[in-house]
Write a protein that holds these residues in place. Structure first.
Motif, PDB file in Angstrom:
ATOM      1  N   TRP A  38       0.840  -1.289  -0.004  1.00 17.79           N
ATOM      2  CA  TRP A  38       0.105  -0.034  -0.051  1.00 17.79           C
ATOM      3  C   TRP A  38       0.909   1.249  -0.031  1.00 17.79           C
ATOM      4  N   LEU A  41      -0.507   3.744  -2.459  1.00 18.72           N
ATOM      5  CA  LEU A  41      -1.768   4.370  -2.106  1.00 18.72           C
ATOM      6  C   LEU A  41      -1.203   5.622  -1.135  1.00 18.72           C
ATOM      7  N   TYR A  42      -0.284   5.478   0.031  1.00 18.37           N
ATOM      8  CA  TYR A  42       0.141   6.503   0.919  1.00 18.37           C
ATOM      9  C   TYR A  42       0.795   7.652   0.208  1.00 18.37           C
ATOM     10  N   SER A  44       0.312   8.546  -3.067  1.00 10.53           N
ATOM     11  CA  SER A  44      -0.681   9.398  -3.779  1.00 10.53           C
ATOM     12  C   SER A  44      -1.434  10.066  -2.990  1.00 10.53           C
ATOM     13  N   LEU A 141     -11.681   4.391   0.543  1.00  8.50           N
ATOM     14  CA  LEU A 141     -10.882   4.353   1.596  1.00  8.50           C
ATOM     15  C   LEU A 141     -11.292   3.354   2.757  1.00  8.50           C
ATOM     16  N   TRP A 144     -11.045   0.057   1.344  1.00 10.58           N
ATOM     17  CA  TRP A 144      -9.722  -0.552   1.503  1.00 10.58           C
ATOM     18  C   TRP A 144      -9.353  -1.139   2.842  1.00 10.58           C
ATOM     19  N   VAL A 212      -5.727   9.357  -6.960  1.00  7.46           N
ATOM     20  CA  VAL A 212      -5.588   8.504  -5.899  1.00  7.46           C
ATOM     21  C   VAL A 212      -6.596   7.107  -6.115  1.00  7.46           C
ATOM     22  N   VAL A 215      -4.713   4.900  -8.347  1.00  2.83           N
ATOM     23  CA  VAL A 215      -3.545   4.225  -7.515  1.00  2.83           C
ATOM     24  C   VAL A 215      -4.152   2.998  -6.795  1.00  2.83           C
ATOM     25  N   LEU A 216      -5.276   3.308  -6.403  1.00  5.79           N
ATOM     26  CA  LEU A 216      -5.958   2.265  -5.317  1.00  5.79           C
ATOM     27  C   LEU A 216      -6.319   1.132  -6.229  1.00  5.79           C
ATOM     28  N   THR A 219      -3.184  -0.783  -7.597  1.00  2.00           N
ATOM     29  CA  THR A 219      -2.970  -1.702  -6.512  1.00  2.00           C
ATOM     30  C   THR A 219      -3.420  -3.098  -6.152  1.00  2.00           C
TER      31      THR A 219
END
Length: 233
Positions: A38, A41-42, A44, A141, A144, A212, A215-216, A219
């Motif tokens: 992750w 993600l952080y 981004s 989120l 996630w 974001v 990106v998530l 991933t």
């Protein structure tokens, strides 16, 4: 229902949710539950914060608040709560430990109450949801965080009760840290509100929020790919 009955129910529910015969799911879950997965993600989220705040003080305040979420939600739990409560993880539980389906021998540390994965991820999800005020980002989120919670049940390293308490504590921490940020940020910016179809109400560009989300999703695609590779390893 007394405490012993609740604990028995927790054990039974864990065994229902734990593991599967699928090597693909084993690989997927191992990838999803690994912190380094992750990192994009952080990064981004950091980019989102840096691009949508007009001075270094605001950026640093958000970074410090995000760090405070992790400290209060997870780190203090690992250092204080788990050693004090001393509740064994399912994988080490004397009654069901041998019945728990583990992946590649992974059983985690001795104690599991409450789940730091649940607390950390949910505190960050709540904090950024309140900070950015994008419905899409908030849903993404929270999903996630819940996916991370599911991986801990699948791997048999947390009981559902561990997860539930972690989520409750994480939600409280995320909300409390956001309130602290709100008070401090008003001194830096006056608490301006944005009215625009291109920005959220707190001034975050929707195009940057979309980045974001991309990106998530990327991933998750990577995790699925790793799960497929697990079939042939």
């Amino acid at each position: 229902m007394d405490l012993s009955q609740l604990i028995d129910l927790d054990r039974q529910l864990l065994l229902t949710l734990n593991g599967s015969p699928s090597l693909f799911l084993d690989g997927l879950v191992k990838t999803l539950t690994t912190a380094v997965t992750w990192v994009p993600l952080y990064v981004s989220l950091l980019f989102l914060v840096m691009k949508n705040n007009d001075n270094l003080k605001k950026v640093l305040l958000i970074v410090v608040c995000a760090g405070l979420c992790v400290l209060l939600a997870g780190s203090l739990n690992d250092m204080i709560v788990k050693p004090l409560v001393e509740r064994w993880r399912p994988s080490h539980d004397e009654q069901i430990g041998m019945a728990v389906d583990v992946v590649n021998g992974y059983r985690g540390g001795k104690y599991g109450f409450f789940s730091s994965h649940a607390a950390n991820t949910f505190s960050l999800a709540v904090f950024f949801a309140l900070l950015v005020r994008s419905r899409l980002l908030s849903v993404a989120l929270i999903a996630w965080s819940l996916v991370n919670c599911w991986t801990r049940l699948y791997l048999g390293v947390h009981f559902p009760g561990d997860i539930l308490c972690g989520l409750l504590w994480g939600g409280l921490v995320g909300t409390g840290v956001w309130l602290l940020h709100y008070r401090l940020n008003r001194r830096l910016s006056g608490g301006s509100n944005f009215i625009s179809s291109q920005y959220t109400s707190t001034g975050y560009a929707l195009t940057d929020v979309d980045m974001v989300i991309v990106v998530l999703v990327a991933t998750l695609v990577y995790a699925i790919f790793r799960g497929c590779l697990y079939l042939y390893s």
